[in-house]
Write an enzyme that holds these catalytic residues in place. Structure first.
Site, mmCIF file in Angstrom:
data_model
loop_
_atom_site.group_PDB
_atom_site.id
_atom_site.type_symbol
_atom_site.label_atom_id
_atom_site.label_comp_id
_atom_site.label_asym_id
_atom_site.label_seq_id
_atom_site.Cartn_x
_atom_site.Cartn_y
_atom_site.Cartn_z
ATOM 1 N N SER A 155 -34.295 17.787 -24.440
ATOM 2 C CA SER A 155 -32.833 17.638 -24.428
ATOM 3 C C SER A 155 -32.392 16.188 -24.547
ATOM 4 O O SER A 155 -31.257 15.921 -24.947
ATOM 5 C CB SER A 155 -32.255 18.224 -23.134
ATOM 6 O OG SER A 155 -32.430 19.613 -23.114
ATOM 7 N N THR A 181 -40.650 22.706 -36.046
ATOM 8 C CA THR A 181 -40.500 23.840 -36.972
ATOM 9 C C THR A 181 -40.929 23.383 -38.365
ATOM 10 O O THR A 181 -40.614 22.259 -38.767
ATOM 11 C CB THR A 181 -39.027 24.300 -36.987
ATOM 12 O OG1 THR A 181 -38.666 24.682 -35.664
ATOM 13 C CG2 THR A 181 -38.819 25.479 -37.927
ATOM 14 N N ASP A 263 -25.779 18.294 -35.463
ATOM 15 C CA ASP A 263 -24.463 18.945 -35.583
ATOM 16 C C ASP A 263 -24.504 19.995 -36.700
ATOM 17 O O ASP A 263 -24.057 21.129 -36.528
ATOM 18 C CB ASP A 263 -23.370 17.917 -35.903
ATOM 19 C CG ASP A 263 -22.978 17.075 -34.693
ATOM 20 O OD1 ASP A 263 -23.342 17.453 -33.563
ATOM 21 O OD2 ASP A 263 -22.311 16.042 -34.896
ATOM 22 N N GLY A 362 -33.042 52.784 -25.451
ATOM 23 C CA GLY A 362 -33.782 53.287 -24.291
ATOM 24 C C GLY A 362 -35.263 52.942 -24.423
ATOM 25 O O GLY A 362 -35.623 51.879 -24.939
ATOM 26 N N GLU A 386 -32.513 23.251 -30.851
ATOM 27 C CA GLU A 386 -31.400 22.451 -31.397
ATOM 28 C C GLU A 386 -30.272 22.270 -30.370
ATOM 29 O O GLU A 386 -29.092 22.228 -30.703
ATOM 30 C CB GLU A 386 -30.923 23.009 -32.732
ATOM 31 C CG GLU A 386 -32.073 22.983 -33.732
ATOM 32 C CD GLU A 386 -31.682 22.947 -35.178
ATOM 33 O OE1 GLU A 386 -30.522 22.671 -35.476
ATOM 34 O OE2 GLU A 386 -32.575 23.197 -36.006
ATOM 35 N N GLU A 390 -26.782 24.654 -22.247
ATOM 36 C CA GLU A 390 -26.276 23.675 -21.272
ATOM 37 C C GLU A 390 -25.883 22.380 -21.993
ATOM 38 O O GLU A 390 -24.855 21.758 -21.661
ATOM 39 C CB GLU A 390 -27.350 23.406 -20.197
ATOM 40 C CG GLU A 390 -27.628 24.600 -19.284
ATOM 41 C CD GLU A 390 -28.303 25.801 -19.965
ATOM 42 O OE1 GLU A 390 -29.078 25.592 -20.929
ATOM 43 O OE2 GLU A 390 -28.041 26.938 -19.558
HETATM 44 N N1 CAA Z 1 -23.067 12.395 -34.453
HETATM 45 C C1 CAA Z 1 -23.300 11.057 -34.708
HETATM 46 N N2 CAA Z 1 -23.437 10.148 -33.729
HETATM 47 C C2 CAA Z 1 -23.343 10.576 -32.460
HETATM 48 C C3 CAA Z 1 -23.101 11.941 -32.135
HETATM 49 C C4 CAA Z 1 -22.965 12.850 -33.190
HETATM 50 N N3 CAA Z 1 -22.750 14.132 -32.931
HETATM 51 N N4 CAA Z 1 -23.068 12.041 -30.788
HETATM 52 C C5 CAA Z 1 -23.249 10.817 -30.298
HETATM 53 N N5 CAA Z 1 -23.412 9.936 -31.301
HETATM 54 C C6 CAA Z 1 -23.681 8.504 -31.219
HETATM 55 C C7 CAA Z 1 -22.829 7.848 -30.146
HETATM 56 O O1 CAA Z 1 -21.616 7.378 -30.654
HETATM 57 C C8 CAA Z 1 -23.710 6.708 -29.689
HETATM 58 O O2 CAA Z 1 -23.603 5.662 -30.612
HETATM 59 P P1 CAA Z 1 -23.531 4.134 -30.082
HETATM 60 O O3 CAA Z 1 -24.879 3.888 -29.457
HETATM 61 O O4 CAA Z 1 -23.296 3.341 -31.305
HETATM 62 O O5 CAA Z 1 -22.421 4.083 -29.085
HETATM 63 C C9 CAA Z 1 -25.124 7.280 -29.841
HETATM 64 O O6 CAA Z 1 -25.043 8.333 -30.810
HETATM 65 C C10 CAA Z 1 -25.672 7.847 -28.562
HETATM 66 O O7 CAA Z 1 -24.713 8.793 -28.112
HETATM 67 P P2 CAA Z 1 -24.622 9.228 -26.582
HETATM 68 O O8 CAA Z 1 -24.625 8.010 -25.735
HETATM 69 O O9 CAA Z 1 -23.508 10.177 -26.475
HETATM 70 O O10 CAA Z 1 -26.009 9.936 -26.405
HETATM 71 P P3 CAA Z 1 -26.529 10.735 -25.205
HETATM 72 O O11 CAA Z 1 -27.900 10.272 -24.951
HETATM 73 O O12 CAA Z 1 -25.532 10.730 -24.084
HETATM 74 O O13 CAA Z 1 -26.605 12.203 -25.859
HETATM 75 C C11 CAA Z 1 -26.597 14.600 -25.788
HETATM 76 C C12 CAA Z 1 -26.215 13.231 -25.175
HETATM 77 C C13 CAA Z 1 -25.354 15.175 -26.421
HETATM 78 C C14 CAA Z 1 -27.043 15.440 -24.628
HETATM 79 C C15 CAA Z 1 -27.692 14.537 -26.856
HETATM 80 O O14 CAA Z 1 -28.806 13.880 -26.354
HETATM 81 C C16 CAA Z 1 -28.123 15.902 -27.355
HETATM 82 O O15 CAA Z 1 -27.469 16.521 -28.185
HETATM 83 N N6 CAA Z 1 -29.288 16.428 -26.857
HETATM 84 C C17 CAA Z 1 -29.892 17.644 -27.368
HETATM 85 C C18 CAA Z 1 -31.024 17.320 -28.276
HETATM 86 C C19 CAA Z 1 -31.588 18.511 -28.998
HETATM 87 O O16 CAA Z 1 -30.849 19.289 -29.557
HETATM 88 N N7 CAA Z 1 -32.944 18.620 -29.002
HETATM 89 C C20 CAA Z 1 -33.674 19.579 -29.751
HETATM 90 C C21 CAA Z 1 -33.903 19.054 -31.156
HETATM 91 S S1 CAA Z 1 -35.088 19.539 -32.229
HETATM 92 C C22 CAA Z 1 -35.414 21.183 -32.230
HETATM 93 O O17 CAA Z 1 -34.751 21.942 -31.628
HETATM 94 C C23 CAA Z 1 -36.629 21.648 -32.961
HETATM 95 C C24 CAA Z 1 -36.479 22.361 -34.266
HETATM 96 O O18 CAA Z 1 -37.176 22.030 -35.204
HETATM 97 C C25 CAA Z 1 -35.566 23.529 -34.445
#
Ligand code: CAA
Length: 404
Positions: A155, A181, A263, A362, A386, A390
């Site tokens: 995460s 993946t 995203d 069932g 992804e 939470e």
């Molecule tokens: N798009 C672009 N930039 C973004 C962004 C977005 N959606 N969200 C944040 N940022 C930028 C911020 O502006 C910040 O930039 P600066 O350093 O210049 O200020 C930087 O990215 C860091 O942002 P945060 O400080 O908000 O980062 P955070 O550490 O607080 O992140 C979080 C919080 C939302 C929980 C994030 O870590 C997250 O989404 N975690 C989940 C990760 C995930 O999905 N993991 C599984 C991935 S792979 C997978 O599932 C395998 C597969 O192959 C299917």
């Protein structure tokens, strides 16, 4: 409670079009893209459905059908036309992923992850290599993967430990990636790595690794609960070389690229969830009509009807949230919150629907010969990868709490 009156049995015998799901926000899907969605639907139900059960049973890779997917253009859906892709907008793309997932959730995630990397290359690759890389990704033998997670990192991608060491002409990667993946057949890996040593986010860079080198060691992760036909790998990087021009964005952009790619990826996973949910609902409806208890089809019982009604409501609400996110992306508006809304709701809805589908079946739904048994297991991952539910709630809440 039994409800009076017969339950409809013939498809299309009333005014309601059950295929409306494919048509929400329909005015913005062109005729050509409708034809493509329908062609994918026919292909997936005709060719992939049976294979998907085999891949699940044998825990073998759905990549055995990659050539067909390339032939149909599905591995270049979001690649521009002049680079050999279909330049498909996000809205019809999401509907295509749903159709793949209906028949094979494994194929759907494989295409979705590959597309996520295609998008990252389109948006962030250096000018000198962008066109060539996009062209390549839409060509067979160039499956791609997203290598962010590690044994201790899921995460919180900001905590990755994989190191990128600066060497003449590029970088050498050292570390391990997990839960990848497409991790075994994939050639191109979007690797999040730490290129600096301040300990902060700006140390993180995204490097596009060509895995065809000895310094990359890969192994399958076996024993998954669901999507067993989807390749999940772990990799060890022992000095794997990435040329300087294969850095995506600038040094220090790695976390932003990861979150931005996710995203778009989340719209794909939400669509995968709707495909699974729709398959469950269709199976629930047909079984409810054919299964008799107490001298009548169980579809005559209100308890069953409510499960069907709740599932249809869940599905359409999911699709509308997906369409909202896809349209925002297509129009260039920010869509981080919309993507998380879609992923959160659709993935949890798919689990509710799969639960109901087993309940309606069932005992029959509890054995592995029954499709709903597999779909129930397949649905489970959608609330996890992804970004867990939470994490989606965290993303949505912080968007709501942001100062204007
Ligand atoms: N798009 C672009 N930039 C973004 C962004 C977005 N959606 N969200 C944040 N940022 C930028 C911020 O502006 C910040 O930039 P600066 O350093 O210049 O200020 C930087 O990215 C860091 O942002 P945060 O400080 O908000 O980062 P955070 O550490 O607080 O992140 C979080 C919080 C939302 C929980 C994030 O870590 C997250 O989404 N975690 C989940 C990760 C995930 O999905 N993991 C599984 C991935 S792979 C997978 O599932 C395998 C597969 O192959 C299917």
């Amino acid at each position: 409670m039994m409800v009076s009156g017969p339950v409809r049995t013939a498809p299309g015998d009333q005014g309601y079009d059950k295929d409306m799901l494919a048509d929400t926000m329909s005015t913005t899907i062109s005729e050509d893209h409708r034809l493509l969605i329908n062609a994918v639907r026919d292909y997936a139900r005709g060719e992939l459905l049976q294979l998907d059960a085999k891949w699940d049973r044998e825990e073998s890779s759905c990549c055995e059908r990659l050539d067909q997917l390339y032939e149909m253009g599905l591995m270049g859906l979001r690649v521009p036309e002049d680079h050999g892709g279909l330049a498909c907008p996000m809205l019809p793309y999401a509907h295509i992923i749903r159709e793949l997932a209906y028949a094979s959730p494994a194929v759907a995630v494989s295409v979705s992850v590959h597309t996520m990397v295609c998008e990252a290359v389109k948006m962030f690759a250096q000018d000198a290599v962008r066109d060539q890389l996009q062209q390549q990704l839409a060509t067979p033998d160039n499956l791609s993967a997203f290598a962010v997670s590690e044994p201790d990192v899921g995460s919180d991608p900001a905590a990755v430990k994989t190191r990128a060491e600066k060497v003449p002409d590029g970088w050498k990667l050292h570390g391990s990636k997990f839960w990848v993946t497409n991790g075994l057949t994939g050639r191109w890996f979007s690797v999040l790595a730490r290129a600096g040593d301040t300990g902060g986010n700006k140390d993180l860079s995204m490097l596009l690794l060509d895995a065809r080198q000895d310094a990359v060691e890969r192994r399958p992760i076996h024993g998954k609960m669901g999507i067993r036909g989807s390749e999940t790998g772990e990799m060890n990087l022992d000095g794997a070389f990435v040329p300087a021009e294969h850095m995506l964005g600038e040094p220090g952009d790695g976390l932003k690229i990861t979150l931005s790619a996710l995203d778009g990826g989340r719209i794909g996973i939400a669509s995968q969830a709707v495909g699974i949910g729709q398959a469950c609902l269709d199976l629930m409806v047909s079984y409810a009509k054919e299964r008799h208890q107490f001298g009548q089809p169980i579809a005559d019982f209100q308890a069953i009807q409510w499960m069907i009604a709740d599932s249809k409501t869940d599905l359409d609400a999911s699709q509308l949230l997906i369409d909202q996110a896809a349209l925002a992306k297509d129009s260039g508006r920010p869509f981080t919150c919309e993507a998380s809304l879609a992923k959160l709701f659709a993935s949890e809805a798919a689990n509710r629907i799969a639960y109901r589908a087993v309940q309606v079946h069932g005992g029959s739904g509890y054995i592995n010969e029954c499709r709903v048994e597999q779909l129930y297991r397949d649905a489970r991952i959608t609330t996890i990868y992804e970004g867990t539910s939470e994490i989606q709630r965290h993303v949505i809440a912080r968007e709501m709490l942001k100062d204007a």
